[in-house]
Every structure is written in C-alpha cells, then in structure tokens.
Write a protein that holds these residues in place. Structure first.
Motif: not given
Length: 408
Positions: A315-321, A336-339, A341-345, A390-400
């Motif tokens: 959440d934090a790193l996507t918002l910062a980006e 709106t873009r933040y919400a 991007r975060r939705a799938p993850d 991949r999901r366990g390592m934290g790579f899901r959706g559009e990560p930061p």
C-alpha cells in the motif's frame, strides 16, 4: 517547515500513524522529495510504539526488496533470518505442499525479523530524513475539510496545533480514527480465534525452514530465527484463550508440541507469550476526498500466511510511487488510480487468507481428502507451484516498482 504554525496545504502530505506502515510511507515520500508531516501517538522510541512489539514478522521477498529501496533493510538485515523452505500441512491428513527457494531461482522466499528490530531500523532511518516533520507524541483530535485539502487539529504536549495538508493519510491501525472521521464504513468478521506468539528452542536446527500446520483448532506456524530459535504462532479458539494464557510454561509447550508435532524434535524454553484476538476488518473504500487509507486502517487480515505488514507496505510504496509523479498528492485522479492499482492485490490477499482459514480449519471429515488433494496439487503441479510461490513472495497484481528491484 515549522509544525507549530499553519502553512500552505499545497503539496504537503499528513500521515496519521507512525507504526510500521506509516513510518515506511513517510520514509519513501521523504526520499522522493515530498513535504511530509508524520503524527505519531507514541514517543519516538522503539519501546513506546505498540506495533514495534515481540511478534516475529515473516517478510515476503517483495517486502525486503521494498525495504531495501527505502534504505531500511541494510539497518536490520543482520538480525533477519532467511526462509529457504516452507512446509504446509494439516494435522491427521496425508497431503502437504512444499516451497523451495532454489526451485524458484532465488536465495530466499522471505525472511523472519522481530517487529521490534524492524521498528528500531525504521526509527533510525526516520532520523536521516531531510524534509520530514515528526510530531510525537501527538494525536489527531479534529479535522476540517477545505477545497484544496484538510486542516487537522493535532494534540501535542504543548497544546493544540494546526496542520494543513493536500492529502490526509490514515495509517492509524485497525481502529482507525481517520477512517471514522472520513465516514468510511467497514466489514468485520470475528474469527473467534486468539493467537499466541512467543519464541521456542527446538531440539533440531530449523535450517531456514518455516512451517504452517492446520487443525480444527486453527493454524500453528513455526518460523526460523537466529541462534536456532523459532518464532511460534499458536492459534486457539477464543473461548479457550484465557485457559491457555493461564498455562505454565511446561503445559503451554506441551500444547504447542501436541499441535505442531515432532518434526523439530522436542520444543523447550518458551519465551514470554503475547495474545492477539483475530478479526478481519476491511474498509469499504480506500479513498475519500483528498484522503486515503493504508495498512491496517485499510484492511486487517487474518495472520494466516503472514500477509498483514507485507500487504500494508505494498500500500505505502504504491502510494509513494504515485505521489512522486505528481505535484498534487491529493488529486482525485491520483487517488482513483491508487485504489485501482491496489484492488487486485488487496482483494486477492484478503480472499486468500479468509478462504484458507475456512477451508483448512473446517472440522468436517469429508473435507479431508479435498484438502489433501489440493495441497498435493500445489506441491506437484508446476504452474500451481509457481503461482503459490509468486504470491507468497508478495508479487501480485501491479506491485510498486520498488518491490521489483533486485537485491544487491
């Protein structure tokens, strides 16, 4: 910038909550050259911050990449223990799933680190920030909305102060005051479970292996730590929590041994126990006018799979980006873009943790063969294994982008 007097809201971000996620966001924004004010309820020391506690965090690989990108990981890496193998099973059933770092071409699937050590590293990194204004101890007591942002009333030891901001960030935990003030409702599910965390010493070396084991009573996890210690996470029905809390060390370790089994030999030397009631709390919206929620203020998930802080950091790193790429951090299009991007993850992680605890811990005997077959499929079918890793390592959706950086 002087926090004792009002200043223009243009470009300024106000973060309420200085826990693990709020502090990470403040560091990332400061590194991007943003003007940030961080309001922390606790005094700026590790022992005073509630989230810098005795939990042993399982940090996904993406999380460590992100902490490296914001300059925190080098401060704590020496206290971390790599997880190179993960074993998932259910008591009394034949199926299991195993993840191996080498099989997926990485040196580690994740790392374990005490929350207090991560908190200490975050505080040291906060001390190096250039533009960040930290108000601690301080608390938000009121909000007034304007066309171009918010005016916040902040209670400090020196009295009420006012801060103007173009963007208000609620990073203030499960019982978020910011969320309540914004009028954002939540969906809540009480799992009627309590987890106990502590450290134990196993007879056998855990050898960088983590275990997640399910039963009718709830999951139990064992995480590798330094000096051949392990972090124990024992879940019990809430109706039994008081009885478990009252057990002496010998009886508590006997319960843990019964639930976990003998894969590590005899368990001994339990550390101090800390109980946590488990609820899922999900905000119905991540955003409001010039305001956004991150971390546990946005979603508090079941600790199964250890996704809480990992999800919050993304959440934090996507918002910062996104903020780093604009002049107006509170612009409606940005939020709106933040919400989006975060939705799938967010939705995928919440569904995974919720469905997994229901599927893996349901007591119905007819579920046993289905569970075992599902675990065997994840263990032996390469595409399923790859997706799980991949999901366990934290790579899901559009990560930061920060979490995609390679470790040095």
């Amino acid at each position: 910038m002087n926090p004792t007097s009002p200043f223009s809201a243009h470009g300024n971000v106000l973060i309420v909550g200085g826990g693990l996620v709020g502090a990470s966001l403040a560091i990332a924004l400061d590194a991007a050259g943003c003007r940030v004010t961080l309001v922390e309820a606790a005094a700026p020391r590790a022992g005073a911050q509630p989230s810098y506690d005795e939990r042993n965090l399982a940090l996904a690989r993406a999380t460590v990449n992100g902490l490296t990108a914001i300059g925190v990981w080098p401060l704590v890496a020496a206290q971390a223990t790599p997880i190179r193998h993960i074993h998932v099973s259910r008591a009394g059933e034949f199926g299991s799933a195993r993840l191996d770092a080498a099989r997926h071409g990485v040196d580690a699937l994740g790392w374990t680190l005490p929350a207090r050590e991560l908190g200490s590293g975050l505080l040291r990194r906060l001390d190096t920030c250039k533009q960040l204004v930290r108000m601690a101890p301080a608390s938000l007591v009121g909000l007034e909305q304007h066309d171009d942002g918010w005016r916040a009333q902040i209670k400090t030891p020196d009295g009420i102060q006012h801060i103007d901001a173009a963007l208000l960030v609620g990073a203030d935990g499960t019982e978020s005051f910011v969320r309540a003030q914004l009028g954002i409702d939540v969906d809540t599910h009480d799992y009627a479970q309590t987890l106990f965390v502590c450290t134990v010493t196993p007879e056998r070396d855990p050898a960088n292996r983590a275990w997640e084991r399910f039963s009718d009573e709830g999951p139990i996890a064992m995480l590798p730590l330094a000096e051949r210690r392990c972090g124990l996470v024992l879940t019990v029905p809430s109706e039994s929590a008081d009885d478990v809390a009252a057990l002496d060390d010998a009886d508590f370790i006997a319960l843990a041994q019964e639930r976990f089994g003998w894969r590590l030999g005899r368990l001994t030397r339990p550390g101090k126990r800390y109980p946590y009631a488990i609820r899922r709390v999900a905000a119905r919206s991540l955003i409001a006018s010039r305001a956004v929620l991150v971390g546990n203020a946005a979603q508090t998930v079941h600790p199964i799979g250890a996704q809480g802080f990992n999800l919050g950091l993304r959440d934090a790193l996507t918002l910062a980006e996104l903020i780093a790429e604009t002049k107006d951090p509170g612009a409606p299009a940005l939020l709106t873009r933040y919400a989006e991007r975060r939705a799938p993850d967010r939705e995928g992680t919440m569904a995974m943790s919720h469905d997994l605890v229901r599927f893996a811990c349901m007591p119905q005997p007819w579920m046993a063969p289905l569970r075992s077959l599902a675990l065997m499929a994840y263990d032996r079918v390469p595409p399923l294994q790859q997706a799980l890793a991949r999901r366990g390592m934290g790579f899901r959706g559009e990560p930061p982008r920060a979490v995609l950086e390679r470790l040095p």
